[in-house]
Design an enzyme around this catalytic site. Sequence first.
Site, PDB file in Angstrom:
ATOM      1  N   GLN A 194      -4.229  -5.273   7.392  1.00 12.95           N
ATOM      2  CA  GLN A 194      -5.254  -6.253   6.322  1.00 12.95           C
ATOM      3  C   GLN A 194      -5.051  -7.141   7.237  1.00 12.95           C
ATOM      4  O   GLN A 194      -6.172  -8.047   7.243  1.00 12.95           O
ATOM      5  CB  GLN A 194      -5.101  -6.487   4.907  1.00 12.95           C
ATOM      6  CG  GLN A 194      -5.414  -5.181   3.817  1.00 12.95           C
ATOM      7  CD  GLN A 194      -6.669  -4.695   3.989  1.00 12.95           C
ATOM      8  OE1 GLN A 194      -7.908  -5.602   4.657  1.00 12.95           O
ATOM      9  NE2 GLN A 194      -6.818  -3.532   3.431  1.00 12.95           N
TER      10      GLN A 194
ATOM     11  N   HIS B 237       0.715  -1.074   0.101  1.00  3.74           N
ATOM     12  CA  HIS B 237       0.238  -0.209  -0.201  1.00  3.74           C
ATOM     13  C   HIS B 237       0.486   1.254   0.028  1.00  3.74           C
ATOM     14  O   HIS B 237       2.348   1.521   0.366  1.00  3.74           O
ATOM     15  CB  HIS B 237      -1.193  -0.192   1.479  1.00  3.74           C
ATOM     16  CG  HIS B 237      -2.066   1.092   1.053  1.00  3.74           C
ATOM     17  ND1 HIS B 237      -1.215   2.266   1.769  1.00  3.74           N
ATOM     18  CD2 HIS B 237      -3.383   0.872   1.308  1.00  3.74           C
ATOM     19  CE1 HIS B 237      -2.990   2.859   1.845  1.00  3.74           C
ATOM     20  NE2 HIS B 237      -3.812   2.579   1.394  1.00  3.74           N
TER      21      HIS B 237
ATOM     22  N   CYS C 124      -4.345   2.682  -3.810  1.00  2.34           N
ATOM     23  CA  CYS C 124      -3.446   2.621  -2.933  1.00  2.34           C
ATOM     24  C   CYS C 124      -1.900   2.405  -3.263  1.00  2.34           C
ATOM     25  O   CYS C 124      -1.624   1.897  -3.054  1.00  2.34           O
ATOM     26  CB  CYS C 124      -3.384   3.012  -1.944  1.00  2.34           C
ATOM     27  SG  CYS C 124      -4.931   4.241  -1.408  1.00  2.34           S
TER      28      CYS C 124
ATOM     29  N   LYS D  12     -10.741  -1.003  10.301  1.00  2.00           N
ATOM     30  CA  LYS D  12     -10.655  -2.167   9.666  1.00  2.00           C
ATOM     31  C   LYS D  12     -10.970  -3.773  10.520  1.00  2.00           C
ATOM     32  O   LYS D  12     -10.398  -4.452   9.856  1.00  2.00           O
ATOM     33  CB  LYS D  12      -9.399  -2.062   8.666  1.00  2.00           C
ATOM     34  CG  LYS D  12      -9.475  -0.721   7.695  1.00  2.00           C
ATOM     35  CD  LYS D  12      -7.834  -1.341   7.350  1.00  2.00           C
ATOM     36  CE  LYS D  12      -7.579  -0.471   6.123  1.00  2.00           C
ATOM     37  NZ  LYS D  12      -7.669  -0.043   5.423  1.00  2.00           N
TER      38      LYS D  12
ATOM     39  N   ASP E 246       3.267  -4.384   8.429  1.00  2.00           N
ATOM     40  CA  ASP E 246       1.672  -3.811   8.011  1.00  2.00           C
ATOM     41  C   ASP E 246       1.210  -4.681   8.016  1.00  2.00           C
ATOM     42  O   ASP E 246       0.484  -5.493   7.047  1.00  2.00           O
ATOM     43  CB  ASP E 246       2.047  -2.908   6.107  1.00  2.00           C
ATOM     44  CG  ASP E 246       0.820  -2.518   6.321  1.00  2.00           C
ATOM     45  OD1 ASP E 246      -0.060  -2.557   6.869  1.00  2.00           O
ATOM     46  OD2 ASP E 246       1.032  -1.809   4.700  1.00  2.00           O
TER      47      ASP E 246
HETATM   48  N1  PMP Z   1      -1.808  -0.303   5.329  1.00  2.00           N
HETATM   49  C1  PMP Z   1      -2.996  -1.516   4.094  1.00  2.00           C
HETATM   50  C2  PMP Z   1      -2.027  -2.673   3.624  1.00  2.00           C
HETATM   51  C3  PMP Z   1      -3.970  -1.055   3.885  1.00  2.00           C
HETATM   52  O1  PMP Z   1      -5.026  -2.153   3.366  1.00  2.00           O
HETATM   53  C4  PMP Z   1      -4.176   0.825   4.406  1.00  2.00           C
HETATM   54  C5  PMP Z   1      -5.714   0.322   4.270  1.00  2.00           C
HETATM   55  N2  PMP Z   1      -6.370   0.848   3.032  1.00  2.00           N
HETATM   56  C6  PMP Z   1      -3.429   0.975   5.005  1.00  2.00           C
HETATM   57  C7  PMP Z   1      -1.455   0.441   4.945  1.00  2.00           C
HETATM   58  C8  PMP Z   1      -3.416   2.348   5.686  1.00  2.00           C
HETATM   59  O2  PMP Z   1      -4.854   2.319   6.476  1.00  2.00           O
HETATM   60  P1  PMP Z   1      -5.170   3.747   7.438  1.00  2.00           P
HETATM   61  O3  PMP Z   1      -5.873   4.273   6.062  1.00  2.00           O
HETATM   62  O4  PMP Z   1      -6.208   3.223   8.121  1.00  2.00           O
HETATM   63  O5  PMP Z   1      -3.613   4.834   7.932  1.00  2.00           O
END
Ligand code: PMP
Length: 382
Positions: free
Chosen positions: A179, A98, A340, A202, A176
């Site tokens: 997910q 991401h 993203c 999440k 990270d």
């Molecule tokens: N890493 C991953 C794998 C994600 O899916 C996300 C959110 N889509 C993020 C980082 C960022 O998370 P947040 O927007 O809650 O800070």
Amino acid sequence: MVYLDSAATTQKPQCVIDVTTQFYTSQNANVHRGRHTLSEQATAAYEQVRQRVADYFQVSGNEIVWTKGATEAINLVAHGLRNTLTTDDTILISPIEHHANIVPWQELAAYTGATLKALPLNDNATFDIKQCCDVIKHTKPALLAITHASNALGNITDLTPLISAAKAVDALTLVDGAQGALHLRPNLIKLNCDFYVFSAHKMLGPTGLGGLYGRYSALNALSPYQTGGEMIEKVTLTQSTYRDAPAKFEAGTPNIAGVLGFGAALEYLMALDQQTLKQYEQQVFIYAANALREIDGICIYSDLKSNIGTLCFNYKNEHPYDLATLLDGYGVAVRSGHHCTQPLMTHLQLNGSLRASFAFYNTTKDVDHFITALKECIALLD
Ligand code: PMP
């Protein structure tokens, strides 16, 4: 409606909404400040949730730092390493990350002069783990930052050999878990990473909250990300000393109501049997994958064998936005776009995709509705 966008944010159980409302209705006070009853009660409840997060991940409470999400947690670590990394160092990431696990490392590399590199990726966006371990062995990175599960594909990363290879060359490891934290509920001691980041929203919790697990010595060695009230030990007009982690990383008034709501989410989750939950999620996911595969012209990019419950797909050359908009008309919420993950989309030679992401509250009935709607949308486009 059928909600298939849990990878973006999960729905919230009623207990989360109730606890948050209750705090503002009758318990509102700041934490760590007052000696009055309300403040002491708020502080105790707030710190209890820190311990609950630690229990969820099977680590210690003082290894959990509150942030506003996974993004801020990664930025906290990247910023905290500014005085540690040098031009001799390499930061290793992967092409499926991401943007939140790419851009902060680009900034850190630019600031320190370190080199940023990525692990190799198979054409189908899976890892050849042996090849990746060899790259880690030869690159000897200062840090390996990698996702537990891809937000675009749902693919689960086989972290154990990668973390072992990183440890063997004394690299720090950041996972990270945005997910993975909900679907995989990892034991972080066993996983043996130095840092693990997560987002409360999440994991059934409120938005604007997340956190960082850091192995205590690695965490406490980071320099503070933000400075101000509460994180200090002593302040004079010209200089200050800081408290130890986790307080060192929590400047200012935190998201108290969010933390308490997240506490309710974790209590709810931890009361459910994880094996049963996983089995059920996988059943619904495989049911959906099989139905989707049968539609002519659908191409699925996700690895179905090792997946948290996310289907990344396209229909022929149709623009994903068009199908997502049509599906919305049938009450089906899916995500469309690059998720993203622009480097991953480039690797797959895609401008974007559709993404249907499942959680344990989805049913096979949801899948039937989704597949029927999708077939009707395709008929409109063809
Ligand atoms: N890493 C991953 C794998 C994600 O899916 C996300 C959110 N889509 C993020 C980082 C960022 O998370 P947040 O927007 O809650 O800070």
